[in-house]
Design a protein around this motif. Sequence first.
Motif, short mmCIF file in Angstrom:
data_model
loop_
_atom_site.label_atom_id
_atom_site.label_comp_id
_atom_site.label_asym_id
_atom_site.label_seq_id
_atom_site.Cartn_x
_atom_site.Cartn_y
_atom_site.Cartn_z
N GLN A 37 0.83 -1.21 0.00
CA GLN A 37 0.00 0.00 0.00
C GLN A 37 0.85 1.25 0.00
N ALA A 38 1.95 1.21 0.76
CA ALA A 38 2.76 2.41 0.88
C ALA A 38 4.01 2.32 0.00
N HIS A 39 4.00 1.40 -0.96
CA HIS A 39 5.10 1.26 -1.94
C HIS A 39 6.48 1.20 -1.26
N ASN A 40 6.69 0.21 -0.39
CA ASN A 40 8.00 0.04 0.23
C ASN A 40 9.03 -0.23 -0.87
N HIS A 41 10.19 0.48 -0.81
CA HIS A 41 11.09 0.44 -1.98
C HIS A 41 11.75 -0.92 -2.20
N HIS A 42 11.75 -1.79 -1.19
CA HIS A 42 12.32 -3.13 -1.41
C HIS A 42 11.38 -4.02 -2.20
N TYR A 43 10.08 -3.76 -2.05
CA TYR A 43 9.11 -4.70 -2.62
C TYR A 43 8.17 -4.06 -3.63
N GLY A 170 -13.72 5.89 7.22
CA GLY A 170 -13.75 4.57 6.58
C GLY A 170 -14.36 3.51 7.48
N MET A 171 -14.16 3.69 8.79
CA MET A 171 -14.61 2.69 9.75
C MET A 171 -16.13 2.63 9.82
N ASP A 234 -8.71 3.24 3.60
CA ASP A 234 -7.70 2.43 4.29
C ASP A 234 -6.31 2.76 3.74
N VAL A 235 -6.23 2.88 2.42
CA VAL A 235 -4.96 3.26 1.79
C VAL A 235 -4.52 4.64 2.29
N GLY A 271 -3.56 2.83 -7.28
CA GLY A 271 -3.36 3.71 -6.13
C GLY A 271 -4.40 3.49 -5.06
N LEU A 272 -5.61 4.00 -5.33
CA LEU A 272 -6.67 3.95 -4.32
C LEU A 272 -7.08 2.52 -3.98
#
Length: 304
Positions: A37-43, A170-171, A234-235, A271-272
Amino acid sequence: AARRDFYWLRSFIAGGVAGCCAKTTTAPLDRVKILLQAHNHHYKHLGVFSTLCAVPKKEGYLGLYKGNGAMMIRIFPYGAIQFMAFDQYKKVIKKHLGISGHVHRLMAGSMAGITAVICTYPLDMVRVRLAFQVKGEHKYMGIIHAFKMIYTKEGGFSGFYRGLMPTVVGMAPYAGFSFFTFGTLKSIGLAQAPNLLGRPSLDNPDVLVLKTHVNLLCGGIAGAIAQTISYPLDVTRRRMQLGAVLPDSEKCLTMVQTLKYVYQQHGVRRGLYRGLSLNYIRCIPSQAVAFTTYELMKQFLHLN
């Protein structure tokens, strides 16, 4: 009165256990979801299944459960408060507003979800920060260290509540629709086909409960519908929670800014709704296990 006092406690334990069982079942998918979701640079170049395979290679099998300790500390009170508050709100709404039937389920579910989120939000914040870390780049040493760091570096107490707005917004539909769908399916199922779908409760033969596999199915459907409605929020929440850790944090300060930014940068699907397919795989069993465990615990602790 003694029985009633213990009723609160038993209801609390039932909800807590239900939450913990549900989350442990799907913890690896949760970790992967946060990384994607947060685009971790390793994955970030990988998809769901390749990330699921890459994490154990890079960080060992326990890497899939990273942040799960913080998750359990949060999810026990969260599940407990949510299920207990749902029962209480339902009574209050029925009694004081005179609203019953399906609408009061929707309202009580939304209110219960919001209550549980606000009470346990700082723990969620800490868990997300821990789960987003990759081996060899640790900023936080553990739960307590993360609490201290966020408190001192990110503006004291308010630092723990970044992203609360999209979470609450969202909840409401998420919890509302999942309790609503589950409750409605359960009452329709037991009314239309009691012999096929139901069986007498173990602690009270006069009360009909759903058979376990039907319970799982209804919980799963409830999770899927609720998820689809509230996923972009949630994103947004994850982005805002990771604020200080992500390179583009100054563009994600408010809920609307973050939604716009994710939409402009990555569009709707990438994205969303990034990680949504994973969220179904994760959320459907998780909701199914939560509702089923809760229904079983209710019988086990004589709550019917």
